[in-house]
Design a protein around this motif. Structure first.
Motif, PDB file in Angstrom:
ATOM      1  N   CYS A  59      14.843   9.409  11.043  1.00 53.35           N
ATOM      2  CA  CYS A  59      15.335   7.841  10.459  1.00 53.35           C
ATOM      3  C   CYS A  59      13.746   7.728   9.772  1.00 53.35           C
ATOM      4  O   CYS A  59      13.366   6.627   9.377  1.00 53.35           O
ATOM      5  N   VAL A  60      12.923   8.344  10.349  1.00 54.38           N
ATOM      6  CA  VAL A  60      10.911   7.962   9.887  1.00 54.38           C
ATOM      7  C   VAL A  60      10.728   8.183   9.219  1.00 54.38           C
ATOM      8  O   VAL A  60      10.777   7.502   8.335  1.00 54.38           O
ATOM      9  N   LEU A  61      11.520   9.271   8.555  1.00 56.12           N
ATOM     10  CA  LEU A  61      10.951   9.774   7.030  1.00 56.12           C
ATOM     11  C   LEU A  61      12.113   9.013   6.109  1.00 56.12           C
ATOM     12  O   LEU A  61      11.365   9.202   5.011  1.00 56.12           O
ATOM     13  N   ALA A  62      13.281   8.850   6.569  1.00 53.64           N
ATOM     14  CA  ALA A  62      13.616   8.162   5.270  1.00 53.64           C
ATOM     15  C   ALA A  62      13.751   6.785   4.827  1.00 53.64           C
ATOM     16  O   ALA A  62      13.183   6.741   4.025  1.00 53.64           O
ATOM     17  N   SER A  63      12.883   6.264   5.706  1.00 55.44           N
ATOM     18  CA  SER A  63      12.228   4.197   6.063  1.00 55.44           C
ATOM     19  C   SER A  63      10.717   5.199   5.341  1.00 55.44           C
ATOM     20  O   SER A  63      10.651   4.595   4.263  1.00 55.44           O
ATOM     21  N   LEU A  64      10.187   5.263   5.111  1.00 55.70           N
ATOM     22  CA  LEU A  64       9.070   6.394   4.727  1.00 55.70           C
ATOM     23  C   LEU A  64       9.221   6.342   2.981  1.00 55.70           C
ATOM     24  O   LEU A  64       8.923   6.011   2.266  1.00 55.70           O
ATOM     25  N   PHE A  65      10.611   6.880   2.959  1.00 54.47           N
ATOM     26  CA  PHE A  65      10.885   7.633   1.721  1.00 54.47           C
ATOM     27  C   PHE A  65      11.115   6.316   0.688  1.00 54.47           C
ATOM     28  O   PHE A  65      11.478   6.452  -0.250  1.00 54.47           O
ATOM     29  N   GLU A  66      12.378   5.195   1.217  1.00 58.42           N
ATOM     30  CA  GLU A  66      12.191   4.128   0.718  1.00 58.42           C
ATOM     31  C   GLU A  66      11.139   3.290   0.406  1.00 58.42           C
ATOM     32  O   GLU A  66      10.910   2.578  -0.627  1.00 58.42           O
ATOM     33  N   ARG A  67      10.182   3.213   1.214  1.00 55.51           N
ATOM     34  CA  ARG A  67       8.754   2.560   0.619  1.00 55.51           C
ATOM     35  C   ARG A  67       7.510   3.860  -0.281  1.00 55.51           C
ATOM     36  O   ARG A  67       6.922   2.217  -0.903  1.00 55.51           O
ATOM     37  N   ALA A  68       7.956   5.117  -0.291  1.00 50.98           N
ATOM     38  CA  ALA A  68       7.312   5.014  -0.767  1.00 50.98           C
ATOM     39  C   ALA A  68       7.975   5.235  -2.411  1.00 50.98           C
ATOM     40  O   ALA A  68       7.190   5.215  -3.931  1.00 50.98           O
ATOM     41  N   ALA A  69       9.745   5.678  -2.649  1.00 58.60           N
ATOM     42  CA  ALA A  69       9.574   4.797  -4.030  1.00 58.60           C
ATOM     43  C   ALA A  69       9.177   3.409  -4.256  1.00 58.60           C
ATOM     44  O   ALA A  69       8.722   2.999  -5.651  1.00 58.60           O
ATOM     45  N   LYS A  70       9.703   2.495  -3.448  1.00 64.89           N
ATOM     46  CA  LYS A  70       9.115   0.954  -3.707  1.00 64.89           C
ATOM     47  C   LYS A  70       7.244   1.386  -3.966  1.00 64.89           C
ATOM     48  O   LYS A  70       7.475   0.821  -5.292  1.00 64.89           O
ATOM     49  N   LEU A  71       6.530   1.475  -4.235  1.00 59.78           N
ATOM     50  CA  LEU A  71       4.957   1.700  -4.277  1.00 59.78           C
ATOM     51  C   LEU A  71       5.014   2.549  -5.217  1.00 59.78           C
ATOM     52  O   LEU A  71       4.493   2.342  -6.702  1.00 59.78           O
ATOM     53  N   GLN A  72       5.782   4.025  -5.762  1.00 57.61           N
ATOM     54  CA  GLN A  72       5.729   4.472  -6.906  1.00 57.61           C
ATOM     55  C   GLN A  72       6.318   3.508  -8.068  1.00 57.61           C
ATOM     56  O   GLN A  72       5.443   3.724  -8.709  1.00 57.61           O
ATOM     57  N   LEU A  73       6.988   3.272  -8.172  1.00 56.31           N
ATOM     58  CA  LEU A  73       7.560   1.770  -9.124  1.00 56.31           C
ATOM     59  C   LEU A  73       6.766   0.725  -9.425  1.00 56.31           C
ATOM     60  O   LEU A  73       6.751   0.726 -10.623  1.00 56.31           O
ATOM     61  N   LEU A  74       5.505   0.411  -8.470  1.00 60.26           N
ATOM     62  CA  LEU A  74       4.953  -1.040  -8.814  1.00 60.26           C
ATOM     63  C   LEU A  74       4.116  -0.405  -9.278  1.00 60.26           C
ATOM     64  O   LEU A  74       3.496  -0.877 -10.129  1.00 60.26           O
ATOM     65  N   ALA A  75       2.850   0.730  -8.972  1.00 60.93           N
ATOM     66  CA  ALA A  75       2.347   1.774  -9.177  1.00 60.93           C
ATOM     67  C   ALA A  75       2.358   2.390 -10.320  1.00 60.93           C
ATOM     68  O   ALA A  75       1.821   2.023 -11.898  1.00 60.93           O
ATOM     69  N   MET A  76       3.337   2.219 -11.249  1.00 59.97           N
ATOM     70  CA  MET A  76       3.608   2.837 -12.515  1.00 59.97           C
ATOM     71  C   MET A  76       3.967   1.621 -13.570  1.00 59.97           C
ATOM     72  O   MET A  76       3.749   2.241 -14.703  1.00 59.97           O
ATOM     73  N   ALA A  77       4.303   0.629 -12.730  1.00 52.01           N
ATOM     74  CA  ALA A  77       4.215  -0.765 -14.016  1.00 52.01           C
ATOM     75  C   ALA A  77       3.279  -0.993 -14.103  1.00 52.01           C
ATOM     76  O   ALA A  77       2.459  -1.647 -15.598  1.00 52.01           O
ATOM     77  N   ALA A  78       2.308  -0.482 -13.368  1.00 54.74           N
ATOM     78  CA  ALA A  78       0.767  -1.469 -13.798  1.00 54.74           C
ATOM     79  C   ALA A  78      -0.753  -0.289 -13.967  1.00 54.74           C
ATOM     80  O   ALA A  78      -1.100  -0.511 -14.795  1.00 54.74           O
ATOM     81  N   GLY A  79       0.000   0.731 -14.022  1.00 53.53           N
ATOM     82  CA  GLY A  79      -0.923   2.353 -14.419  1.00 53.53           C
ATOM     83  C   GLY A  79      -0.197   3.195 -14.408  1.00 53.53           C
ATOM     84  O   GLY A  79       0.599   3.665 -14.400  1.00 53.53           O
ATOM     85  N   GLU A  80      -1.159   4.162 -14.968  1.00 56.41           N
ATOM     86  CA  GLU A  80      -1.180   6.193 -14.225  1.00 56.41           C
ATOM     87  C   GLU A  80      -1.261   5.889 -12.909  1.00 56.41           C
ATOM     88  O   GLU A  80      -2.750   5.378 -12.279  1.00 56.41           O
ATOM     89  N   ILE A  81      -0.748   6.707 -11.904  1.00 56.08           N
ATOM     90  CA  ILE A  81      -0.527   6.939 -10.975  1.00 56.08           C
ATOM     91  C   ILE A  81      -1.129   8.784 -11.138  1.00 56.08           C
ATOM     92  O   ILE A  81      -1.336   9.805 -11.499  1.00 56.08           O
ATOM     93  N   LYS A  82      -2.492   8.659  -9.965  1.00 53.33           N
ATOM     94  CA  LYS A  82      -3.535   9.206 -10.299  1.00 53.33           C
ATOM     95  C   LYS A  82      -3.091  10.460  -8.340  1.00 53.33           C
ATOM     96  O   LYS A  82      -2.797   9.879  -7.698  1.00 53.33           O
ATOM     97  N   PRO A  83      -3.564  11.781  -8.597  1.00 56.86           N
ATOM     98  CA  PRO A  83      -2.664  12.471  -7.663  1.00 56.86           C
ATOM     99  C   PRO A  83      -3.890  12.252  -6.491  1.00 56.86           C
ATOM    100  O   PRO A  83      -5.384  12.431  -6.530  1.00 56.86           O
ATOM    101  N   LEU A  84      -3.268  12.857  -5.045  1.00 59.35           N
ATOM    102  CA  LEU A  84      -4.479  13.251  -4.192  1.00 59.35           C
ATOM    103  C   LEU A  84      -4.835  14.333  -4.308  1.00 59.35           C
ATOM    104  O   LEU A  84      -4.279  15.461  -4.973  1.00 59.35           O
ATOM    105  N   PRO A  85      -5.904  14.835  -3.764  1.00 60.60           N
ATOM    106  CA  PRO A  85      -5.815  15.562  -3.068  1.00 60.60           C
ATOM    107  C   PRO A  85      -5.470  16.923  -2.408  1.00 60.60           C
ATOM    108  O   PRO A  85      -5.399  16.515  -1.309  1.00 60.60           O
ATOM    109  N   LYS A  86      -5.255  18.273  -3.167  1.00 59.36           N
ATOM    110  CA  LYS A  86      -3.858  18.679  -2.225  1.00 59.36           C
ATOM    111  C   LYS A  86      -4.248  18.991  -0.885  1.00 59.36           C
ATOM    112  O   LYS A  86      -3.579  19.002  -0.058  1.00 59.36           O
ATOM    113  N   ALA A  87      -5.474  19.289  -0.494  1.00 59.17           N
ATOM    114  CA  ALA A  87      -5.923  19.502   1.099  1.00 59.17           C
ATOM    115  C   ALA A  87      -6.025  18.683   1.476  1.00 59.17           C
ATOM    116  O   ALA A  87      -5.770  18.831   3.282  1.00 59.17           O
ATOM    117  N   LEU A  88      -6.472  17.535   1.536  1.00 58.10           N
ATOM    118  CA  LEU A  88      -6.189  16.505   2.229  1.00 58.10           C
ATOM    119  C   LEU A  88      -5.559  15.628   2.376  1.00 58.10           C
ATOM    120  O   LEU A  88      -5.059  15.374   3.564  1.00 58.10           O
TER     121      LEU A  88
END
Length: 263
Positions: free
Chosen positions: A197-226
């Motif tokens: 339940c928690v992961l599915a809820s987070l998944f939709e939020r993640a997609a929304k954030l990605q679409l907003l970020a893609m519309a604004a510019g280039e998404i920058k990656p996180l450091p893998k270890a962190l």
């Protein structure tokens, strides 16, 4: 006088996790109650799409699971109208029929004995992202439970009613907890209902954030270890239980008919 200012990060993480286990309560909902609560939680989180989507969890007998009745929306599911079905979708307990698309859940359960709950939905932002045929990008701390834990199925296999779709989706999921299905939706496969339940809820939020970020510019990656560290920090059974309990309290304010008794 503070006695933790000299502790390392790993020591503080261990200390915090130990305190969570000791202090945070463990809710006592039944399996059916948690499944019904999940339906209402996800409805409020925008996962409803008419009658599309299925939520299942393993039942006591091998090869059986609980699911919702076809014809009812997520906002209508309660512990009293759930179905108990077998792998052929024969109804063992309850009235009505299961969604025929539940068939592919059986393939995942067979491939992944560690999975006890599967959630498949078509929420708005995930569906929009799936139409672009691009994988989920995890680039924010809150979304790190999905970091390196979300597969991607680029080719749409059609309606998930046949056995072929079950094999394809199970293979695409692999050993991860989630998968983005192009031109379709999302699926999470987890060890507990709370986690799913928690992961599915987070998944939709993640997609929304990605679409907003893609519309604004280039998404920058996180450091893998962190990002991996954050994944493991957030993805614990105690945190899932605690977050689910909060979601459930919120849902019960709007859907008091969901379960017969509350904690």
């Amino acid at each position: 006088m503070a006695d933790t200012l000299q502790l390392s990060k790993s020591e503080l993480v261990t200390r915090a996790q130990r305190n969570m286990e000791q202090v945070l309560p463990r809710p006592t909902w039944t399996t059916q109650q948690k499944l019904a609560l999940t339906c209402r939680i996800l409805f409020d989180a925008g996962h409803d799409s008419g009658l599309a989507g299925q939520i299942t969890t393993r039942a006591e007998a091998p090869g059986t699971y609980y699911t919702q009745r076809l014809g009812l929306g997520f906002d209508e599911i309660s512990e009293s109208n759930l179905l108990l079905v077998d792998e052929d979708l024969n109804v063992l307990e309850g009235n009505g029929m299961a969604n025929p698309a539940n068939r592919f859940h059986s393939w995942i359960y067979r491939a992944r004995p560690d999975v006890n709950c599967i959630i498949h939905t078509h929420p708005l932002h995930i569906v929009a992202l799936s139409m672009l045929e691009v994988p989920l990008i995890v680039s924010h701390m809150d979304i790190c439970p999905l970091f390196d834990d979300c597969a991607f199925l680029k080719d749409w296999p059609g309606i998930p009613v046949g056995n072929e779709e079950g094999e394809i989706i199970a293979k695409a999921l692999g050993d991860k907890r989630s998968v983005l299905l192009a031109h379709h939706g999302q699926l999470v496969a987890c060890s507990t209902i709370e986690e799913a339940c928690v992961l599915a809820s987070l998944f939709e939020r993640a997609a929304k954030l990605q679409l907003l970020a893609m519309a604004a510019g280039e998404i920058k990656p996180l450091p893998k270890a962190l990002a991996s560290e954050a994944h493991d920090w957030i993805s614990t059974s105690k945190r899932d239980q605690t977050t689910f309990a909060y979601f459930a309290r919120r849902a019960l304010k709007n859907h008091p008919d969901c379960i017969e008794q509350t904690i």
